[in-house]
Design a protein around this motif. Structure first.
Motif, short mmCIF file in Angstrom:
data_model
loop_
_atom_site.label_atom_id
_atom_site.label_comp_id
_atom_site.label_asym_id
_atom_site.label_seq_id
_atom_site.Cartn_x
_atom_site.Cartn_y
_atom_site.Cartn_z
N GLY A 70 1.33 4.00 -3.01
CA GLY A 70 0.67 5.25 -2.65
C GLY A 70 -0.82 5.06 -2.46
O GLY A 70 -1.61 5.97 -2.67
N ASP A 71 -1.21 3.87 -2.05
CA ASP A 71 -2.61 3.51 -1.90
C ASP A 71 -2.96 3.46 -0.41
O ASP A 71 -2.80 2.44 0.26
CB ASP A 71 -2.86 2.15 -2.56
CG ASP A 71 -4.32 1.76 -2.63
OD1 ASP A 71 -5.12 2.25 -1.80
OD2 ASP A 71 -4.67 0.95 -3.52
N GLY A 72 -3.42 4.59 0.10
CA GLY A 72 -3.74 4.71 1.51
C GLY A 72 -4.86 3.79 1.94
O GLY A 72 -4.86 3.28 3.06
N GLU A 75 -3.38 0.31 2.42
CA GLU A 75 -2.60 0.29 3.66
C GLU A 75 -3.52 0.26 4.89
O GLU A 75 -3.32 -0.51 5.83
CB GLU A 75 -1.68 1.51 3.73
CG GLU A 75 -0.77 1.50 4.93
CD GLU A 75 0.19 2.68 4.97
OE1 GLU A 75 0.84 2.84 6.01
OE2 GLU A 75 0.29 3.44 3.98
N ALA A 76 -4.57 1.08 4.86
CA ALA A 76 -5.52 1.11 5.98
C ALA A 76 -6.25 -0.22 6.10
O ALA A 76 -6.50 -0.69 7.22
CB ALA A 76 -6.51 2.26 5.79
N GLY A 104 0.82 -1.21 0.00
CA GLY A 104 0.00 0.00 0.00
C GLY A 104 0.85 1.25 0.00
O GLY A 104 0.58 2.20 -0.74
N ARG A 105 1.88 1.24 0.83
CA ARG A 105 2.79 2.40 0.87
C ARG A 105 3.50 2.59 -0.47
O ARG A 105 3.58 3.70 -0.99
CB ARG A 105 3.84 2.21 1.96
CG ARG A 105 3.35 2.55 3.32
CD ARG A 105 4.52 2.60 4.29
NE ARG A 105 4.02 2.55 5.64
CZ ARG A 105 4.53 1.83 6.60
NH1 ARG A 105 5.59 1.08 6.39
NH2 ARG A 105 4.01 1.86 7.81
#
Length: 121
Positions: free
Chosen positions: A96-98, A101-102, A92-93
């Motif tokens: 750049g996919d928040g 990641e969440a 995710g990091r």
């Protein structure tokens, strides 16, 4: 002259397998969920661009399904699941996919709660 950048999304088969995995998981069909998540990962591995996001989401699903295994040693399961979810957080990091990641972090909190390790969340 303008340049266009082609973005290749994962095939519909990988996304369909991912969605099917979550449907099976919600319905309590663990083995079918695992098979669908594994299929999504396999299909995503052969794709380009955002396929790594599909693979990471499938990895989250596999981790949650694994955490539901009642027969295995919870410490071993937790170690396996933490590794899988840490990889999804890193993906995710990197992408750049928040949201990804969440999702991985939320899955980890759920797993820790299920396995009685709430103090580690």
């Amino acid at each position: 002259a303008s340049e266009t950048i082609a973005v290749q999304l994962p095939s519909w088969e990988a996304r369909a397998a991912l969605g099917l995995g979550f449907v099976h998981a919600v319905a309590g069909r663990r083995e079918e969920a695992r098979e669908a998540f594994q299929q999504a990962m396999d299909l995503a591995a052969s794709e380009h661009a955002r396929a790594s996001a599909v693979a990471a989401h499938a990895s989250i699903g596999l981790a949650l399904a694994r955490a539901d295994d009642d027969d295995d040693d919870s410490a071993a399961v937790l170690e396996e699941v933490e590794g899988r979810l840490s990889g999804a957080v890193a993906a995710g990091r990197a992408l750049g996919d928040g949201l990804l990641e969440a999702s991985a972090r939320a899955a980890m909190a759920c797993v820790l709660a299920r396995l009685g390790e709430g103090h580690r969340a």
